[in-house]
Design an enzyme around this catalytic site. Structure first.
Site, PDB file in Angstrom:
ATOM      1  N   HIS A  17      -4.137  -0.408  -9.417  1.00 29.16           N
ATOM      2  CA  HIS A  17      -3.139   0.353  -8.662  1.00 29.16           C
ATOM      3  C   HIS A  17      -2.627  -0.470  -7.481  1.00 29.16           C
ATOM      4  CE1 HIS A  17      -2.124   3.907  -5.858  1.00 29.16           C
ATOM      5  NE2 HIS A  17      -1.216   3.899  -6.810  1.00 29.16           N
ATOM      6  N   HIS A  65       5.811  -0.811  -1.944  1.00 28.22           N
ATOM      7  CA  HIS A  65       5.745   0.630  -2.190  1.00 28.22           C
ATOM      8  C   HIS A  65       6.675   1.441  -1.296  1.00 28.22           C
ATOM      9  CE1 HIS A  65       4.146   4.759  -1.915  1.00 28.22           C
ATOM     10  NE2 HIS A  65       3.829   4.591  -3.180  1.00 28.22           N
TER      11      HIS A  65
END
Length: 258
Positions: A17, A65
């Site tokens: 992740h 992100h």
């Protein structure tokens, strides 16, 4: 038939992740989604890497992100207002900035699950994926609109990558599962290669044997995020999930490959 994205790699699949940042690397200042974090996930044994993309002021698709630099770099500016060169300088001692194109060309073994994070990034990111490595990318987004825009751009540029499901698609799938309607399920799963969901969303249980069964009957994989405990990893695999998205690639590899 499974998309070529899933042709290699062991099952159940391990997704790093945002790459993998060990405790030691976190102390050194290595950031998630950095070049170092992606390489660390692969080195630790992840089959796939989950990442996110944003667009810089000068049109570079970078793996990052947030829409601002605040959380990662302590800088209040939006990523859309800084150039690639400026961001690369800021990330130089945080593991190194990496663009989507660099990840696909300079890390040839990597298979990326790329999340579209902003409206402006979907088309350029999809174009890059379609022209460079459609068989090594799964396009995802919470927004089905952005996901579909990226997929359309990829197909126009070369070939269709694998497709995840956005929030509205997941809601339709869960409703169809609850109604036990094969026709609704067929429509809800159309065009989807992987369903990526949490075990629960607040008090609502998302993952269920019925959902797994409906997905598998239609050739769709189910991946669960974000799982960071070895015991839960093993429990989910025993339940039948196809992949684990984890911040702790080391624990997942030990639990599933040891």
């Amino acid at each position: 038939m499974l998309h070529p994205f899933f042709a290699e790699g062991q099952t159940p699949r391990i997704f790093g992740h945002r790459g993998y940042v060990s405790a030691a690397n976190a102390e050194r200042g290595i950031a998630e989604n950095s070049r170092a974090a992606l390489a660390a996930a692969v080195d630790a044994g992840a089959d796939y890497v989950e990442s996110d993309c944003q667009l810089t002021a000068d049109g570079e698709v970078v793996l990052f992100h947030d829409s601002t630099l605040e959380r990662t770099l302590g800088d209040a500016r939006r990523i859309s207002t800084v150039t690639h060169a400026q961001l690369a300088e800021l990330m130089a001692d945080r593991g190194g900035l990496i663009t989507l194109a660099e990840a696909l060309t300079e890390l040839p073994s990597i298979r990326l699950n790329v999340d579209m994070k902003s409206p402006e990034v979907a088309t350029p990111a999809g174009t890059l994926v379609g022209s460079l490595a459609p068989d090594r990318v799964l396009i995802s987004s919470f927004s089905d609109r952005l996901r579909l825009e990226a997929l359309a751009a990829a197909e126009a540029a070369g070939s269709r990558p694998a497709a995840g499901a956005g929030q509205s698609a997941i809601v339709k799938i869960l409703a169809a599962v609850a109604m036990r309607s094969s026709a609704l399920l067929d429509r809800a799963f159309a065009g989807i290669d992987a369903l990526q969901v949490p075990v629960k969303q607040g008090p609502v249980r998302v993952l269920s044997p019925g959902l797994l069964r409906a997905a598998h009957e239609r050739g769709v994989e189910v991946h669960v995020w974000t799982v960071n405990e070895a015991d839960q990893t093993r429990e989910l695999v025993e339940l039948g999930v196809d992949g684990i998205i984890t911040d702790r690639t080391d624990l997942a590899v030990a639990a599933l490959r040891g």
